[in-house]
Design a protein around this motif. Structure first.
Motif, mmCIF file in Angstrom:
data_model
loop_
_atom_site.group_PDB
_atom_site.id
_atom_site.type_symbol
_atom_site.label_atom_id
_atom_site.label_comp_id
_atom_site.label_asym_id
_atom_site.label_seq_id
_atom_site.Cartn_x
_atom_site.Cartn_y
_atom_site.Cartn_z
ATOM 1 N N ARG A 1 5.766 4.448 -15.022
ATOM 2 C CA ARG A 1 4.690 4.627 -15.994
ATOM 3 C C ARG A 1 4.014 5.981 -15.811
ATOM 4 N NH1 ARG A 1 -0.494 4.226 -15.611
ATOM 5 N NH2 ARG A 1 -0.399 3.253 -13.551
ATOM 6 N N GLU A 2 3.718 6.340 -14.548
ATOM 7 C CA GLU A 2 3.066 7.622 -14.274
ATOM 8 C C GLU A 2 3.961 8.797 -14.660
ATOM 9 O OE1 GLU A 2 0.456 7.431 -10.405
ATOM 10 O OE2 GLU A 2 2.259 6.214 -10.106
ATOM 11 N N SER B 1 4.371 9.230 -18.456
ATOM 12 C CA SER B 1 3.179 9.874 -19.000
ATOM 13 C C SER B 1 3.173 11.362 -18.691
ATOM 14 C CB SER B 1 1.923 9.208 -18.424
ATOM 15 O OG SER B 1 0.756 9.873 -18.868
ATOM 16 N N GLN B 2 3.558 11.718 -17.468
ATOM 17 C CA GLN B 2 3.571 13.126 -17.056
ATOM 18 C C GLN B 2 4.556 13.947 -17.891
ATOM 19 O OE1 GLN B 2 4.075 13.622 -12.852
ATOM 20 N NE2 GLN B 2 4.362 15.823 -12.963
ATOM 21 N N GLY C 1 5.701 12.988 -20.859
ATOM 22 C CA GLY C 1 5.487 12.764 -22.282
ATOM 23 C C GLY C 1 6.661 12.107 -22.976
ATOM 24 N N SER D 1 9.166 8.204 -23.371
ATOM 25 C CA SER D 1 9.116 6.759 -23.247
ATOM 26 C C SER D 1 9.581 6.338 -21.856
ATOM 27 C CB SER D 1 10.015 6.109 -24.294
ATOM 28 O OG SER D 1 11.381 6.359 -24.011
ATOM 29 N N ARG D 2 9.191 5.140 -21.457
ATOM 30 C CA ARG D 2 9.633 4.640 -20.149
ATOM 31 C C ARG D 2 11.139 4.437 -20.131
ATOM 32 N NH1 ARG D 2 5.653 0.153 -17.604
ATOM 33 N NH2 ARG D 2 7.214 0.371 -15.970
#
Length: 232
Positions: free
Chosen positions: A32-33, A36-37, A39, A41-42
């Protein structure tokens, strides 16, 4: 042709590890982190992480996260044998199902393993290999595109070694690393296993007779259907 996003993420994480942002044995940030970093999708991030796991750069600990791999004891394997020849020697009929077959820019790992120039392209193919229609392994094979660009897809996917040998090229020795891991959801589906079943992972660099590396393969074998035999 640019690299897929997950390969770009793979390259960046590998660079971070090599520059000691994370050391051997360190736990890396969560999916998840990192998603996000970067930019993304998981799912895309997970694909990059899985590629690094398949290459032995990262390792997953069930319920505890993903870590930079520790160095392991290595054993040399002396014989280079194609899956086709190995299967036929056991009296079984080999076959393959091609999952993907693309010409693209190489990842950092592929450049290093195949000693490629920065402007070289590679053919990367994913296959499920069968013996008597039973799935034995999932394989990701990368070869320099210049070496195989004159061959058709069937010549490459059915038995690359035999195709090269038929053109007068000699297969030399290989460098192989075998380790264990647990089947991911994707691999379990491909090999008709349960998620978490035992997998034998082989990473192999194969050389031509003149010492030129021509193939970098990451293979995951169903642990209950395949075993390695070493003879000294």
């Amino acid at each position: 042709m640019g690299s897929p996003i997950y390969i770009q993420i793979h390259n960046q994480i590998k660079t971070w590890i090599e520059s000691d942002k994370w050391s051997v044995g360190d736990r890396i940030p969560s999916e998840r982190e990192l998603a996000s970093q970067f930019g993304v999708s998981r799912m895309t991030l997970r694909q990059a992480i899985q590629t690094l796991v398949d290459e032995g750069i990262l390792e997953r600990h069930v319920g505890a996260g993903t870590y930079v791999s520790r160095k392991k004891v290595q054993e040399k394997m002396s014989v280079v044998t194609s899956f086709t020849a190995l299967t036929e020697a056991q009296g079984k009929t080999p076959s393959s199902k091609t999952i993907s077959f693309i010409v693209t820019t190489p990842s950092l790992s592929e450049i290093e393993k195949l000693k490629l120039a920065d402007n070289q392209r590679v053919l990367r193919m994913e296959r499920i290999r069968y013996a008597d229609d039973v799935p034995i392994c999932f394989e990701v094979a990368t070869v320099p595109y210049e070496l195989v660009k004159e061959y058709d897809r069937e010549q490459i996917t059915q038995s690359l070694y035999r195709t090269l040998e038929s053109q007068g090229l000699r297969i030399g020795h290989s460098q192989q690393i075998v380790s264990s891991m647990l089947a991911s959801e994707k691999i379990a589906d491909y090999l008709d296993l349960k998620r978490g079943d035992a997998i034998l992972r082989l990473r192999q660099i194969t050389l031509l007779g003149d010492g030129t590396p021509f193939e970098y393969v990451r293979t995951q074998y169903a642990g209950n259907r395949f075993e390695f035999y070493l003879e000294k």
